[in-house]
Design a protein around this motif. Sequence first.
Motif, PDB file in Angstrom:
ATOM      1  N   ALA B 186       0.837  -1.202   0.000  1.00 31.66           N
ATOM      2  CA  ALA B 186       0.000   0.000   0.000  1.00 31.66           C
ATOM      3  C   ALA B 186       0.864   1.241   0.000  1.00 31.66           C
ATOM      4  CB  ALA B 186      -0.920  -0.004   1.218  1.00 31.66           C
ATOM      5  N   GLY B 187       0.253   2.350  -0.440  1.00 31.56           N
ATOM      6  CA  GLY B 187       0.946   3.632  -0.373  1.00 31.56           C
ATOM      7  C   GLY B 187       1.996   3.846  -1.455  1.00 31.56           C
ATOM      8  N   HIS B 188       1.958   3.029  -2.506  1.00 27.49           N
ATOM      9  CA  HIS B 188       2.957   3.139  -3.565  1.00 27.49           C
ATOM     10  C   HIS B 188       2.597   4.207  -4.603  1.00 27.49           C
ATOM     11  CE1 HIS B 188       4.772  -1.169  -2.900  1.00 27.49           C
ATOM     12  NE2 HIS B 188       5.167  -0.293  -1.997  1.00 27.49           N
ATOM     13  N   VAL B 189       3.604   4.613  -5.345  1.00 26.64           N
ATOM     14  CA  VAL B 189       3.440   5.620  -6.390  1.00 26.64           C
ATOM     15  C   VAL B 189       2.310   5.233  -7.351  1.00 26.64           C
ATOM     16  CG1 VAL B 189       4.580   6.709  -8.374  1.00 26.64           C
ATOM     17  CG2 VAL B 189       5.871   6.313  -6.255  1.00 26.64           C
ATOM     18  N   GLU B 190       2.313   3.966  -7.767  1.00 25.53           N
ATOM     19  CA  GLU B 190       1.304   3.522  -8.736  1.00 25.53           C
ATOM     20  C   GLU B 190      -0.120   3.695  -8.224  1.00 25.53           C
ATOM     21  OE1 GLU B 190       2.255   0.210 -11.318  1.00 25.53           O
ATOM     22  OE2 GLU B 190       0.352  -0.759 -10.849  1.00 25.53           O
ATOM     23  N   ALA B 191      -0.301   3.620  -6.900  1.00 28.80           N
ATOM     24  CA  ALA B 191      -1.637   3.710  -6.310  1.00 28.80           C
ATOM     25  C   ALA B 191      -2.233   5.112  -6.376  1.00 28.80           C
ATOM     26  CB  ALA B 191      -1.600   3.219  -4.866  1.00 28.80           C
ATOM     27  N   ILE B 192      -1.426   6.097  -6.756  1.00 27.47           N
ATOM     28  CA  ILE B 192      -1.941   7.474  -6.846  1.00 27.47           C
ATOM     29  C   ILE B 192      -1.634   8.112  -8.200  1.00 27.47           C
ATOM     30  CG2 ILE B 192       0.144   8.531  -5.808  1.00 27.47           C
ATOM     31  CD1 ILE B 192      -3.488   9.602  -5.070  1.00 27.47           C
ATOM     32  N   ALA B 193      -0.613   7.608  -8.902  1.00 25.15           N
ATOM     33  CA  ALA B 193      -0.129   8.313 -10.100  1.00 25.15           C
ATOM     34  C   ALA B 193      -0.463   7.599 -11.406  1.00 25.15           C
ATOM     35  CB  ALA B 193       1.378   8.539 -10.001  1.00 25.15           C
ATOM     36  N   SER B 194      -1.002   6.388 -11.362  1.00 21.30           N
ATOM     37  CA  SER B 194      -1.383   5.721 -12.615  1.00 21.30           C
ATOM     38  C   SER B 194      -2.645   6.363 -13.176  1.00 21.30           C
ATOM     39  CB  SER B 194      -1.631   4.230 -12.357  1.00 21.30           C
ATOM     40  OG  SER B 194      -2.845   4.054 -11.644  1.00 21.30           O
ATOM     41  N   GLY B 195      -2.969   6.040 -14.406  1.00 19.95           N
ATOM     42  CA  GLY B 195      -4.199   6.534 -15.003  1.00 19.95           C
ATOM     43  C   GLY B 195      -5.432   6.131 -14.210  1.00 19.95           C
ATOM     44  N   PRO B 196      -5.631   4.835 -13.972  1.00 23.58           N
ATOM     45  CA  PRO B 196      -6.796   4.433 -13.173  1.00 23.58           C
ATOM     46  C   PRO B 196      -6.840   5.081 -11.793  1.00 23.58           C
ATOM     47  CG  PRO B 196      -5.801   2.517 -14.248  1.00 23.58           C
ATOM     48  CD  PRO B 196      -4.888   3.688 -14.514  1.00 23.58           C
ATOM     49  N   ALA B 197      -5.670   5.301 -11.194  1.00 23.76           N
ATOM     50  CA  ALA B 197      -5.630   5.929  -9.866  1.00 23.76           C
ATOM     51  C   ALA B 197      -6.181   7.352  -9.919  1.00 23.76           C
ATOM     52  CB  ALA B 197      -4.205   5.934  -9.317  1.00 23.76           C
ATOM     53  N   ILE B 244      -6.140  15.163 -11.064  1.00 26.68           N
ATOM     54  CA  ILE B 244      -5.029  15.230 -12.026  1.00 26.68           C
ATOM     55  C   ILE B 244      -3.812  15.872 -11.376  1.00 26.68           C
ATOM     56  CG2 ILE B 244      -4.250  16.309 -14.184  1.00 26.68           C
ATOM     57  CD1 ILE B 244      -7.228  16.015 -15.152  1.00 26.68           C
ATOM     58  N   ASP B 245      -4.077  16.954 -10.639  1.00 33.95           N
ATOM     59  CA  ASP B 245      -2.979  17.650  -9.962  1.00 33.95           C
ATOM     60  C   ASP B 245      -2.257  16.736  -8.975  1.00 33.95           C
ATOM     61  OD1 ASP B 245      -2.302  20.380 -10.493  1.00 33.95           O
ATOM     62  OD2 ASP B 245      -2.462  20.734  -8.323  1.00 33.95           O
ATOM     63  N   LEU B 246      -3.036  15.952  -8.259  1.00 31.17           N
ATOM     64  CA  LEU B 246      -2.474  15.041  -7.259  1.00 31.17           C
ATOM     65  C   LEU B 246      -1.649  13.945  -7.935  1.00 31.17           C
ATOM     66  CD1 LEU B 246      -2.733  14.666  -4.118  1.00 31.17           C
ATOM     67  CD2 LEU B 246      -4.416  12.894  -4.652  1.00 31.17           C
ATOM     68  N   GLY B 247      -2.222  13.323  -8.950  1.00 32.16           N
ATOM     69  CA  GLY B 247      -1.505  12.255  -9.654  1.00 32.16           C
ATOM     70  C   GLY B 247      -0.236  12.772 -10.316  1.00 32.16           C
ATOM     71  N   ALA B 248      -0.338  13.954 -10.914  1.00 31.59           N
ATOM     72  CA  ALA B 248       0.826  14.536 -11.593  1.00 31.59           C
ATOM     73  C   ALA B 248       1.895  14.920 -10.582  1.00 31.59           C
ATOM     74  CB  ALA B 248       0.393  15.754 -12.404  1.00 31.59           C
ATOM     75  N   GLY B 249       1.478  15.464  -9.435  1.00 30.12           N
ATOM     76  CA  GLY B 249       2.440  15.824  -8.389  1.00 30.12           C
ATOM     77  C   GLY B 249       3.163  14.602  -7.856  1.00 30.12           C
ATOM     78  N   ALA B 250       2.404  13.535  -7.640  1.00 31.53           N
ATOM     79  CA  ALA B 250       3.012  12.290  -7.153  1.00 31.53           C
ATOM     80  C   ALA B 250       3.975  11.727  -8.190  1.00 31.53           C
ATOM     81  CB  ALA B 250       1.924  11.272  -6.834  1.00 31.53           C
ATOM     82  N   ALA B 251       3.584  11.803  -9.455  1.00 28.96           N
ATOM     83  CA  ALA B 251       4.443  11.303 -10.535  1.00 28.96           C
ATOM     84  C   ALA B 251       5.750  12.086 -10.582  1.00 28.96           C
ATOM     85  CB  ALA B 251       3.703  11.414 -11.871  1.00 28.96           C
ATOM     86  N   GLY B 252       5.654  13.399 -10.545  1.00 24.75           N
ATOM     87  CA  GLY B 252       6.850  14.229 -10.624  1.00 24.75           C
ATOM     88  C   GLY B 252       7.751  14.057  -9.416  1.00 24.75           C
ATOM     89  N   GLN B 253       7.150  14.002  -8.242  1.00 24.57           N
ATOM     90  CA  GLN B 253       7.950  13.797  -7.031  1.00 24.57           C
ATOM     91  C   GLN B 253       8.709  12.470  -7.101  1.00 24.57           C
ATOM     92  OE1 GLN B 253       6.107  12.627  -3.175  1.00 24.57           O
ATOM     93  NE2 GLN B 253       6.952  14.557  -2.440  1.00 24.57           N
ATOM     94  N   ALA B 254       8.018  11.432  -7.599  1.00 26.06           N
ATOM     95  CA  ALA B 254       8.648  10.115  -7.695  1.00 26.06           C
ATOM     96  C   ALA B 254       9.814  10.143  -8.680  1.00 26.06           C
ATOM     97  CB  ALA B 254       7.606   9.076  -8.123  1.00 26.06           C
ATOM     98  N   VAL B 255       9.595  10.731  -9.840  1.00 26.60           N
ATOM     99  CA  VAL B 255      10.663  10.767 -10.851  1.00 26.60           C
ATOM    100  C   VAL B 255      11.831  11.626 -10.354  1.00 26.60           C
ATOM    101  CG1 VAL B 255      11.275  11.407 -13.214  1.00 26.60           C
ATOM    102  CG2 VAL B 255       9.054  10.354 -12.750  1.00 26.60           C
TER     103      VAL B 255
END
Lengths: 320, 320
Positions: B186-197, B244-255
């Motif tokens: 739980a709590g992984h990047v994919e769980a918030i930053a994927s398309g379905p997420a 979208i903002d949340l998923g994109a923020g999580a994606a950018g932070q992860a990268v």
Amino acid sequence: MTHVIGVDLGGTKTAAGVVSSSGEVLASETIPTLNRAGGEAILDATAALISGLVERAADAGVTVSGVGVGSAGVIDAAAGTVVSATDAILGWAGTNLAAGLSARVGLPVRAVNDVHAHAIGEAWLGAAAGSSSSLMVAFGTGVGGSFVLGCAPVLGHRFVGGHVGHFASPYATFEGVPLPCVCGSAGHVEAIASGPAIHESYLRFGGSAVDAVDTRGVFALASSSTPDGGAAATASRAAALRAIDLGAGAAGQAVGGLINILDPETVVISGGLADAGGLWWEPMEAALRQELLAPLAQVPVARATLGNTAAIVGAAKLVL
Amino acid sequence: MTHVIGVDLGGTKTAAGVVSSSGEVLASETIPTLNRAGGEAILDATAALISGLVERAADAGVTVSGVGVGSAGVIDAAAGTVVSATDAILGWAGTNLAAGLSARVGLPVRAVNDVHAHAIGEAWLGAAAGSSSSLMVAFGTGVGGSFVLGCAPVLGHRFVGGHVGHFASPYATFEGVPLPCVCGSAGHVEAIASGPAIHESYLRFGGSAVDAVDTRGVFALASSSTPDGGAAATASRAAALRAIDLGAGAAGQAVGGLINILDPETVVISGGLADAGGLWWEPMEAALRQELLAPLAQVPVARATLGNTAAIVGAAKLVL
């Protein structure tokens, strides 16, 4: 058998040893790092340290053929220069480390960042010996690491690779605000999982600065079964246990995520916290295992075995 | 000039093309993946696809000398076998992919995971062409990636490397509880930053399932300047923007964190979300840049350029 000198140049002290091609350390010496005197003075002192060891080796009939240096700071391992460094060593950034030492001691010199040297040492002779790849993560004053493929650490295009303390940790917040990180960003692993961060957590959780003046004190307090001093001491001890648990959990979660990303054959945990006993290790490893993808469940996670000689032999390996 | 066939074998479709040693795709075809029929049936259909292309090439006077396959699942690239796979392709785990195809088509076959093939393609001919190292991260149905050194992806000791969607993200919580991840943790990047997420976040934030039935709908809603339907539609649009903002923020932070760890010369962002426009890209890149250590501030972050042919040419590169 070839012999070289390995140097571990840190913010407070510089250690060097004569290392054989089989990894035996024949003689070693340590001096304080002249961390306020500037790059040239540090090179002079380090060259004197090396020359002394070369002479001792010669007296024993051993010829030294090169020098490897693991140094604090971002080190351009191709050029042998210090790209950047913190104020822990004033004037270190910009120093021509390899060329400057080579000119002084008359031997070929190669240099790499000290954390990478440490990881090379553990991969060569320590906890990851025989592994085709390893991830070493050190938890101490800071959090750093190195992913070693074969015996070569992944240094990164700008020689910044291995900064595994500087990615986001869900643990690195307090009252909803990300904790500031020494790098200038916030919410990073290092801000909650380093040694000093554990002391800071302890104070935030209401621990008394008198009961534990530093991270070592936090561990001493947490380990004491019957604290003296009544309710206040009991509160401090609870804060100590909570701070260690939090730092260890953040450390394990971070390493677990890194394993999912890199899939190293062996994982090596190093640094002062790795030597702090089960109080830190057990919650660290539990959090680590919880993160792992199913095919990685059996990944070996070992404590570093070489101690302070890791970076010396790892640096020596650069020129062996 | 040498010619080979590159195959991109995914959960829903399998695409293949004749690829020249300079990376030109001469002819390509796509079939549905027989994802309910088991490994042998998939090998039969894939072999037929390949043989058809070999014949077409022969008609044009071109001889095909080998086959490279990028496949969904954890692929043992040394043995050419499917170590594990999700239920997206039933019976795929355990398949002798390379040997089974080679026996059917009479050509040497090499295989690798499809995300790694994708990254090889971008590193060879796409957004990271000419870079000595690159990190590709794809944000789509899942989150995956590949760190490519030279033209060789870091596959990992158990061929699990590149699972960059499975480390902890501070964004991946809701009301204090880590969001469940498809990996079982739980709590992984994919769980918030994927398309379905992003669609799930939209629903959690009070968006109506009628206004946006899927992630594409969330983006359409967010892009519409004047939603019809009054207050409810306005609330849905606000939820879409927030998700979208949340998923994109999580994606950018992860990268950004991955860049600090790996220091690649070039970063490539791929997948459906990378093609979704500035609404996702801008907060993603802002969050990414905020994470970076100072010496990494200028790292180039580029959108993938090869689209669907990336994995075909990347797989082809395995045998070129």
